[in-house]
Every structure is written in structure tokens, then in C-alpha cells.
Design a protein around this motif. Structure first.
Motif, short mmCIF file in Angstrom:
data_model
loop_
_atom_site.label_atom_id
_atom_site.label_comp_id
_atom_site.label_asym_id
_atom_site.label_seq_id
_atom_site.Cartn_x
_atom_site.Cartn_y
_atom_site.Cartn_z
N THR A 42 87.56 3.24 -69.67
CA THR A 42 88.98 3.45 -69.89
C THR A 42 89.72 2.13 -70.05
O THR A 42 90.83 2.10 -70.57
CB THR A 42 89.63 4.19 -68.70
OG1 THR A 42 89.32 3.49 -67.51
CG2 THR A 42 89.14 5.62 -68.60
N LEU A 43 89.11 1.03 -69.60
CA LEU A 43 89.78 -0.28 -69.67
C LEU A 43 89.27 -1.11 -70.84
O LEU A 43 89.69 -2.25 -71.03
CB LEU A 43 89.54 -1.06 -68.37
CG LEU A 43 90.33 -0.59 -67.15
CD1 LEU A 43 89.73 -1.17 -65.89
CD2 LEU A 43 91.78 -1.00 -67.26
N GLY A 44 88.35 -0.55 -71.64
CA GLY A 44 87.65 -1.35 -72.64
C GLY A 44 88.48 -1.68 -73.87
O GLY A 44 89.45 -1.00 -74.18
N LEU A 45 88.04 -2.71 -74.57
CA LEU A 45 88.71 -3.14 -75.81
C LEU A 45 88.71 -2.02 -76.83
O LEU A 45 89.65 -1.88 -77.62
CB LEU A 45 87.97 -4.37 -76.36
CG LEU A 45 88.40 -4.89 -77.72
CD1 LEU A 45 89.85 -5.33 -77.69
CD2 LEU A 45 87.53 -6.04 -78.17
N LEU A 46 87.67 -1.19 -76.80
CA LEU A 46 87.56 -0.12 -77.78
C LEU A 46 88.73 0.86 -77.67
O LEU A 46 89.23 1.36 -78.67
CB LEU A 46 86.22 0.60 -77.60
CG LEU A 46 85.65 1.24 -78.86
CD1 LEU A 46 85.51 0.22 -79.97
CD2 LEU A 46 84.31 1.89 -78.58
N SER A 70 91.83 0.17 -76.66
CA SER A 70 92.99 -0.47 -77.29
C SER A 70 92.88 -0.38 -78.81
O SER A 70 93.84 -0.06 -79.50
CB SER A 70 93.08 -1.94 -76.90
OG SER A 70 93.05 -2.08 -75.51
N GLY A 71 91.67 -0.71 -79.30
CA GLY A 71 91.46 -0.72 -80.74
C GLY A 71 91.65 0.66 -81.34
O GLY A 71 92.36 0.82 -82.34
N ILE A 72 91.06 1.66 -80.70
CA ILE A 72 91.13 3.03 -81.22
C ILE A 72 92.58 3.51 -81.25
O ILE A 72 93.01 4.17 -82.20
CB ILE A 72 90.26 3.97 -80.36
CG1 ILE A 72 88.79 3.74 -80.69
CG2 ILE A 72 90.61 5.42 -80.62
CD1 ILE A 72 87.85 4.49 -79.77
N LEU A 93 96.86 -5.71 -78.29
CA LEU A 93 95.52 -5.14 -78.29
C LEU A 93 95.12 -4.88 -76.84
O LEU A 93 93.96 -4.93 -76.49
CB LEU A 93 94.52 -6.10 -78.93
CG LEU A 93 94.15 -5.85 -80.39
CD1 LEU A 93 93.15 -6.87 -80.86
CD2 LEU A 93 93.60 -4.45 -80.59
N GLY A 94 96.12 -4.63 -75.99
CA GLY A 94 95.83 -4.51 -74.56
C GLY A 94 96.31 -3.22 -73.93
O GLY A 94 96.46 -3.14 -72.72
N HIS A 95 96.53 -2.18 -74.75
CA HIS A 95 97.05 -0.96 -74.14
C HIS A 95 96.03 -0.27 -73.26
O HIS A 95 96.40 0.56 -72.44
CB HIS A 95 97.60 -0.03 -75.21
CG HIS A 95 99.08 0.13 -75.11
ND1 HIS A 95 99.93 -0.95 -75.04
CD2 HIS A 95 99.88 1.22 -75.02
CE1 HIS A 95 101.16 -0.52 -74.92
NE2 HIS A 95 101.17 0.80 -74.91
N ALA A 96 94.75 -0.61 -73.43
CA ALA A 96 93.73 -0.04 -72.56
C ALA A 96 94.01 -0.42 -71.11
O ALA A 96 93.70 0.34 -70.19
CB ALA A 96 92.35 -0.54 -72.96
N ALA A 97 94.63 -1.57 -70.88
CA ALA A 97 94.96 -1.99 -69.52
C ALA A 97 95.83 -0.93 -68.84
O ALA A 97 95.58 -0.54 -67.70
CB ALA A 97 95.68 -3.34 -69.53
#
Lengths: 317, 288
Positions: A231-235, A237-239, A52-56
Motif C-alpha cells: 500500500t506504500l509502494g511507488l507503484l 502512486s504511479g497507478i 509521486l507520493g500519494h501512496a504515502a
């Protein structure tokens, strides 16, 4: 699969360029999301790395591209390559730390990395602009094509990069390395027993996937000339996970379908009511998990089979 | 010294709220192996219901009790309709399904109540400060600490001392063996799930003073609840208690002493803890 089918999504994308009009920038963001989803398909779909961390990585690439354009060189391609490379290095380092874990622990660790990075970016506002984000200018692509007001260059530039990454992803998943990922997803213990260096394989695919996500982030920053903390948010990753499963995992083209449907549905539903889209997307997700395990690609498969039967029926030979 | 005491007390109160809400998540994620991202939704629903009832004139504790009951019933309905089909599916399907459910929760609450923050009025006899000898302290936070401790003791007693607890422990440590000796594991988990959701609803009510109640509650605090369960050790009640208190105190201390990097410190700690003990601080026997 009939090779003609492979041309279809790309032809549609090119046709969209000529017919989109004011929707071209929406098209560009769909392409960026497709690339992000495609990257997730490699890590999550094929290798089974629950993340759940691809936003990173998306954010790392976005900030990398922005900072490179501001401080070093405004050339888009050079910036893209650099942002992609540093994201891959970041993924190798973090991957070495966390990829020996599995399941919920891995999920929490990837989440923690994304949160840590977002907090760091928020705190280092002298570099990242904090809540205000960074606005910057880009040079022309290849020194020839300026980013124009209508987003035509942005769309084609993103489409070409997406195509390059798609070919790479296709080669990767159909190589012996890609097949070994299938095995690792199904049983790490058995793959280890037959001598596969599981940890290294996971790091490798994690890095490739992260590089791709970093490219997506860099493209999103370059084409909008802006990068913000979201761009770094949990949303994000979730999306990305949502789009992947909506479209169908382990299909590569599922990313195309999922991202396009998600963005279009969200855009239309949000016009009706700013919160309506959450209802629609939430319901769509639950329906997909309960009734359509293969995602929307499965609907497409059914349609294709039906079409073939129809054609065969009308053909006397 | 005085600051240290306040940090400790505030951290304890915060940790207790985290613990009360996370007990239910320990059940779903730890015992039933369902990654439940919708858990914050049950706490949120409890809080909203209580806020509504208190506004309509119901006394605080009656409202809290009714909201707890309602959250439990909601949990039971969700278990039968949404969660049952999930048990046999993989983690990914579970993440998505419950993520979708959270979206629906948020959209529904926004539609019904709007986006503004709901305030839960504290009863007047708990609202004032109390004299601790060297300084005054909000009565309500002491009340939270006491309630949290009592609940922990109750949960501990039930799990360690009752027949139900013995069955539950058996089912967690080895579900197949438990089935073989005649324990109805599925029914046991369902009951535990409902109790967990009820506790989440209760936590949502009494913790509303610390965890702001608005439709995005379910997403904003979800990460915290997940962290408590993962750091504590999946399926370990004692572990999640220790983790909740630790994280509560650390975050409160961070907010007091290093305001700028509080969230960073918290997640750095979580990261290190999970690397050091991938199965959590106090994992149950079946995992360790």
C-alpha cells in the motif's frame, strides 16, 4: 451539464451491485481506486501539485485503520474517521515542509517521503508486521451490517463513503477556494501578486487530498481486513497518476472512468499473460498523452455531443 | 581503517556507475526539461544486449561498445518519435508518457528474455582480486572507479573546453539568447540526448555487477538515477558527479554499518539535501 448525467455513474454503480456476482470484490477495489484517484485530482489536477507520493497517504490511512481496529476499537466508521484525520495531520506537517518547492524538486520530495514511510513501516515490523502485513477483524458497520463473505457490505459501505467524498470534492472545486487553486496552478507568481496566500492554500488542498487518499487506504484495509507494505509502494502512486490521466484531469468524473478502465483492462490482460497488462497499460498511456489530452472523458464528451445532435436531428422542433 | 577504505572504494565504484548512467538523465531532465522516467530503460537495454552478445561469444569490451552504440541509436529513435512531441507539453504529460514507455520496455524484455536475472560475465583478466598492500580488493571495482573518473574528466573537458560544450552551456543558461546568436538548440539537445542514452547503455553494461539486471531494472533503480540528478542540480554535470559519489558512498556505508536502516538513511539524506538546496548542490547559472 444536464443534471441527469450526474446520476449515471452512481446508477451504474448500484446496478453493478445487483449484477456483479463473483466480481463484487473487484468492484470494491475499483471504488477504492476511484477515491484515491479523485484525491489526486484535487492535488495534482486542480492545484497542480506534481506528486509521486500519494501512496504515502494511502498507506498511512490503511495502516492507521488497521492499527486502530487492532488496538483500540473495531468499529469501521470510527476507524475510518480516525485514519482520515491522522492522515490529514501527517499531510499538513509534510506539506508545510515541502510545498514551497515546485517542479522536479517537489516531485522528488514527495517521492522521498513515500520511500521513507515505506522503509519505516518495513523496519517497524513489531508494529506493522513488516513483510507479512497485518490481518485483523472488523466489527459491523453502524453496529448493524457485518462484513459478509460475498463482500456486499464492503461494496455498499465503500460506495457510500465515496459518494460523501465526491460531494465534498465537488463543493471544494466549485468554491472560491477551488477557483483560486485554478489560478495557483496556472501561475503562482501572479496569484501571489494579487494577495493570495499561495502556500496556505496549497497546504489546505494537500491536506484535503491526503485525507481523501487516507480514507481510500482505510477502506481498502477495512474491506479486505488486511494491510501490507504494497500500500506504500511507488507503484500505487504511479497507478493513481495513470488512472487520473487516463480518465481525464480536472473533471472529477475522470477518476471514475480512469480507475474503472484501468482495473478492468489490467484484470483481463493479466489473465492472458501476467506481463501482458504492462504492455497494454503502457501503450494506452502513451496513446492518451499523444492523442487524447483530455483523457477518456473527452471520448465521452464527443459521444454525448454526437448523441445530442442525433436527438435534435430526429426532433422536428 | 581497512573497513573504511573498503567502504570508500565500494562507494566510489557504485557512485561511478550511478554517475555514468545519470549523465544522460542530466541531459534530458536538466537541459531539455523533460522528466524522463524511461531513462533506466536505456541502461537496461544496453545491459541486456551486451549479455546476449557475450553469451554468443563476443569479447566483453566489443560487446560493451556495441551495446553503447545500440543504446544511443535506440535513444535517437525514441527522441524522434516519443520525446519530440513532449517538449511542448507539461511535466505531467512527460511523466506519464515516459512511465508508459518504461512499462512497454519491461513487458517487451520479459516477453523476449523471461524474468530471470541476466548475468554479465566479467573478462578473466578483470575478475580476480588485486593486492592493495594492506588487503586484496576486486580488480573489477577498481576498473569501475578508473573508468568512471576518466569519463567524468572527458565529460568535463568536453563541456568546459570544446566549442560543443560552450554552445551547450549557452543553450542551458539561456536558450532564447543562444537561438538568437545562431545556435541550433534543438539539434544540440538531440545530439546530447543520444550521447546520454549511449552512456546510460554503457553504464548498464559495466554496472551490471552492482545493479542487478532483470526486466524490473528500469523501475527499481530509476528512483536512484532521479535522485542523483535532482540532488546534483538539474543540468549540472559536476553536481550530478558530486551527488552520485556522495550517494554511492553513503548508501554503501549504510549497508556496511547500519544494515537495517540503510535505505532509510539514504532517503532521509536526500530529503534534507533537497530541502536545504531545492535547486540541487551545484545548480547551473540559469537556475541559481
Amino acid at each position: 451539464m444536464n443534471p441527469a448525467w450526474h446520476a449515471l455513474p452512481w446508477l451504474l454503480a448500484i446496478a453493478f451491485y445487483f449484477t456483479a456476482g463473483g466480481y463484487l470484490s473487484l468492484g470494491t477495489s475499483i471504488l477504492v481506486y476511484i477515491l484515491l484517484t479523485l484525491s489526486l485530482d484535487l492535488a495534482l489536477g486542480y492545484a497542480g501539485i506534481i506528486t509521486l507520493g500519494h501512496a504515502a497517504f494511502f498507506g498511512f490511512g490503511a495502516y492507521g485503520a488497521a492499527l486502530f481496529a487492532i488496538h483500540v476499537n473495531a468499529d469501521p466508521l470510527l476507524g475510518l474517521v480516525v485514519a482520515t484525520a491522522v492522515t490529514a495531520v501527517f499531510a499538513v506537517v509534510t506539506g508545510m515542509l515541502i510545498l514551497h518547492t515546485q517542479g522536479v524538486t517537489l516531485l522528488m520530495l514527495t517521492l522521498a517521503i513515500a520511500v521513507l514511510l515505506a522503509e519505516a513501516a518495513n523496519r517497524a515490523y513489531k508494529v506493522t508486521g513488516g513483510d507479512d502485513g497485518l490481518q485483523f477483524t472488523m466489527g459491523p458497520v453502524l453496529g448493524l451490517f457485518r462484513f459478509d463473505l460475498w463482500g456486499q457490505t464492503a461494496y455498499l459501505y465503500t460506495l457510500v463513503i465515496l459518494f460523501v467524498w465526491f460531494v465534498i470534492a465537488w463543493k471544494v472545486v466549485h468554491s472560491p477556494f477551488g477557483r483560486s487553486l485554478d489560478g495557483i496552478r496556472q501561475s503562482q507568481a501572479r496569484m501571489r501578486a494579487i494577495g493570495t496566500p499561495v502556500w496556505w492554500r496549497l497546504i489546505a488542498i494537500y491536506a484535503i487530498s491526503a485525507a481523501m487518499a487516507g480514507s481510500a487506504g482505510a477502506l481498502s484495509a477495512q474491506t479486505t481486513r488486511f494491510v501490507g507494505l504494497n500500500t506504500l509502494g511507488l507503484l500505487v502512486s504511479g497507478i493513481a497518476v495513470v488512472m487520473l490521466v487516463l480518465g481525464g484531469t480536472r473533471r472529477l468524473y475522470g477518476a471514475f472512468l480512469g480507475a474503472a478502465v484501468y482495473v478492468v483492462v489490467q484484470d483481463f490482460a493479466a489473465k492472458v499473460n501476467p506481463f501482458y497488462w504492462m504492455f497494454v497499460i503502457g501503450g494506452l498511456l502513451m496513446a492518451t498523452v499523444l492523442f487524447l489530452e483530455g483523457g477518456l472523458m473527452e471520448v465521452l464528451d464527443i459521444g454525448r455531443r454526437w448523441l445530442r445532435r442525433l436527438l435534435r436531428g430526429s426532433d422536428p422542433t | 581503517m581497512a573497513t573504511a577504505t573498503v567502504i570508500l572504494l565500494d562507494g566510489l565504484a557504485y557512485g561511478m556507475v550511478l554517475f555514468i548512467i545519470s549523465v544522460g538523465l542530466t541531459v534530458t531532465m536538466g537541459l531539455m526539461r523533460v522528466v524522463n522516467l524511461a531513462h533506466g530503460g536505456f541502461a537496461m537495454a544496453g545491459g541486456y544486449l551486451a549479455a546476449m552478445m557475450i553469451r554468443a561469444g563476443v569479447p566483453f569490451f566489443a560487446a560493451a561498445a556495441l551495446a553503447t552504440l545500440a543504446a544511443g541509436i535506440l535513444g535517437g529513435i525514441a527522441e524522434m518519435t516519443v520525446f519530440r512531441p513532449l517538449y511542448r507539453k507539461g511535466e505531467l504529460a512527460q511523466v506519464l508518457m515516459t512511465f508508459g514507455l518504461t512499462f512497454v520496455f519491461i513487458a517487451a524484455l520479459t516477453w523476449l528474455f523471461g524474468t530471470d536475472v541476466k548475468i554479465l560475465p566479467i573478462p578473466s583478466y578483470l575478475a580476480g582480486p588485486v593486492d592493495l598492500g594492506f588487503r586484496t580488493y576486486p580488480t573489477y571495482r577498481l576498473f569501475l572507479i578508473v573508468v568512471g573518473l576518466l569519463l567524468f574528466l572527458l565529460v568535463w573537458f568536453v563541456i568546459e573546453g570544446s566549442l560543443y560544450g560552450a554552445r551547450l552551456r549557452a543553450a542551458v543558461d539561456n536558450p532564447r539568447m543562444a537561438r538568437a546568436v545562431g545556435i541550433d538548440v534543438n539539434r544540440l539537445f538531440t545530439i546530447t540526448f543520444v550521447i546520454g542514452c549511449a552512456l546510460a547503455g554503457f553504464g548498464g553494461v559495466i554496472g551490471a555487477e552492482m545493479l542487478q539486471l532483470d526486466p524490473f531494472y528500469a523501475l527499481r533503480y530509476l528512483v536512484l538515477f532521479l535522485v542523483v540528478v535532482a540532488v546534483g542540480g538539474l543540468g549540472s554535470f559536476k553536481g550530478s558527479f558530486v551527488a552520485a559519489i556522495t550517494l554511492g558512498v553513503v548508501e554503501t556505508a549504510g549497508k556496511f554499518l547500519f544494515t537495517d536502516i540503510a535505505a532509510f538513511l539514504l532517503f532521509a539524506l536526500v530529503f534534507v539535501l533537497l530541502l536545504w538546496r531545492p535547486n540541487g548542490l551545484l545548480p547551473p547559472k540559469s537556475v541559481a
